[in-house]
Design a protein around this motif. Structure first.
Motif, PDB file in Angstrom:
ATOM      1  N   ILE A 168      20.762   5.269 -27.411  1.00  0.00           N
ATOM      2  CA  ILE A 168      21.422   4.043 -27.199  1.00  0.00           C
ATOM      3  C   ILE A 168      22.922   4.278 -27.783  1.00  0.00           C
ATOM      4  N   ASP A 169      23.800   3.881 -26.926  1.00  0.00           N
ATOM      5  CA  ASP A 169      25.108   3.850 -27.050  1.00  0.00           C
ATOM      6  C   ASP A 169      25.721   2.630 -27.306  1.00  0.00           C
ATOM      7  N   SER A 170      27.051   2.519 -27.925  1.00  0.00           N
ATOM      8  CA  SER A 170      27.564   1.318 -28.165  1.00  0.00           C
ATOM      9  C   SER A 170      27.765   0.424 -27.332  1.00  0.00           C
ATOM     10  N   GLY A 171      27.222  -0.800 -27.260  1.00  0.00           N
ATOM     11  CA  GLY A 171      27.464  -1.741 -26.318  1.00  0.00           C
ATOM     12  C   GLY A 171      26.252  -1.733 -25.021  1.00  0.00           C
ATOM     13  N   ASP A 172      25.149  -0.848 -25.336  1.00  0.00           N
ATOM     14  CA  ASP A 172      24.183  -0.637 -24.237  1.00  0.00           C
ATOM     15  C   ASP A 172      23.326  -2.047 -24.324  1.00  0.00           C
ATOM     16  N   VAL A 173      22.737  -2.295 -23.242  1.00  0.00           N
ATOM     17  CA  VAL A 173      21.777  -3.430 -23.090  1.00  0.00           C
ATOM     18  C   VAL A 173      20.254  -2.868 -23.265  1.00  0.00           C
ATOM     19  N   VAL A 174      19.652  -3.058 -24.218  1.00  0.00           N
ATOM     20  CA  VAL A 174      18.235  -2.528 -24.612  1.00  0.00           C
ATOM     21  C   VAL A 174      17.251  -3.722 -24.076  1.00  0.00           C
ATOM     22  N   ALA A 175      16.169  -3.188 -23.656  1.00  0.00           N
ATOM     23  CA  ALA A 175      14.802  -4.166 -23.316  1.00  0.00           C
ATOM     24  C   ALA A 175      13.558  -3.537 -24.318  1.00  0.00           C
ATOM     25  N   ALA A 195      23.591  -1.558 -30.020  1.00  0.00           N
ATOM     26  CA  ALA A 195      23.334  -2.109 -28.699  1.00  0.00           C
ATOM     27  C   ALA A 195      24.116  -3.186 -28.685  1.00  0.00           C
ATOM     28  N   GLY A 196      24.678  -3.694 -27.394  1.00  0.00           N
ATOM     29  CA  GLY A 196      25.489  -4.987 -27.451  1.00  0.00           C
ATOM     30  C   GLY A 196      24.608  -6.153 -27.085  1.00  0.00           C
ATOM     31  N   GLU A 197      23.503  -5.947 -26.505  1.00  0.00           N
ATOM     32  CA  GLU A 197      22.355  -6.928 -26.015  1.00  0.00           C
ATOM     33  C   GLU A 197      21.298  -6.674 -26.379  1.00  0.00           C
ATOM     34  N   VAL A 198      20.259  -7.189 -26.951  1.00  0.00           N
ATOM     35  CA  VAL A 198      18.835  -6.676 -26.886  1.00  0.00           C
ATOM     36  C   VAL A 198      18.099  -7.731 -26.154  1.00  0.00           C
TER      37      VAL A 198
END
Length: 199
Positions: A168-175, A195-198
């Motif tokens: 996970i990098d800064s700002g990633d979208v994670v599901a 994460a930027g958004e989960v």
């Protein structure tokens, strides 16, 4: 001591069983608190999910001491090879015990060992007054953490490990798939990881 003994899927009793003596690499714990996991509850009723074959085989072999891997216990005795823990320390079990012999273990990837020993599935867990467990799988509990909170630390440790393994990098979208306790923990930890958004 008293312990839960499982006779078949959905069939258990509380019985008097011998108090265990720790092996050289084990500690004997006075069990303070146990919380049953969703996995254990499903397995108890025979749902064919992870660890089903292990539970089925243990039941087929005779009365089985099963479940109880999310717990808090206090050290009352340590095996002669154990120097990590002192009598009176509170412990929980965040991990499993790798075999130390397979290719994954020999190359430093014990996390991916296919032959791990699971507390409560392969060996008796903490649904008893006392449990003798491998010191390798245990960790000390910081002061100020209650017994109930400690029993809940095992799934949190697994969720943290899952997030740590993800790139996970800064700002990633994670599901995150699955919204049980560990799914929600993974979502919160992913946000803490940047994460930027989960979803």
């Amino acid at each position: 001591m008293k312990a839960v003994v499982c006779h078949d899927f959905g069939d258990s009793t509380v019985e008097e069983v011998p108090k265990p003596t720790p092996d050289p690499d084990e500690v004997l714990l006075d069990i303070e608190r146990v919380q049953l996991s969703v996995t254990e509850c499903n397995l108890y009723y025979g749902n064919e999910i992870a660890h089903y074959e292990t539970i089925r085989d243990r039941l087929a072999a005779g009365d089985a001491r099963l479940f109880g891997h999310e717990f808090c216990g206090t050290v009352v005795e340590a095996g002669e090879a154990v120097d990590r823990f002192d009598v009176g320390e509170r412990l929980y079990a965040p991990g499993k015990v790798p075999c130390h012999d397979c290719q994954q273990c020999r190359t430093g990837f014990e996390l991916h060992c296919p032959n791990k020993t699971y507390i409560g599935y392969d060996i008796p867990g903490a649904l008893a007054e006392y449990a003798a467990l491998p010191a390798e799988a245990l960790c000390a509990v910081p002061d100020g953490v209650s017994d109930a909170e400690t029993a809940a630390m095992q799934p949190l440790a697994s969720a943290q490990l899952t997030v740590d393994e993800a790139p996970i990098d800064s700002g990633d979208v994670v599901a995150v798939f699955g919204t049980g306790v560990m799914g929600n923990q993974c979502a919160q930890l992913a946000l803490l990881q940047g994460a930027g958004e989960v979803i």
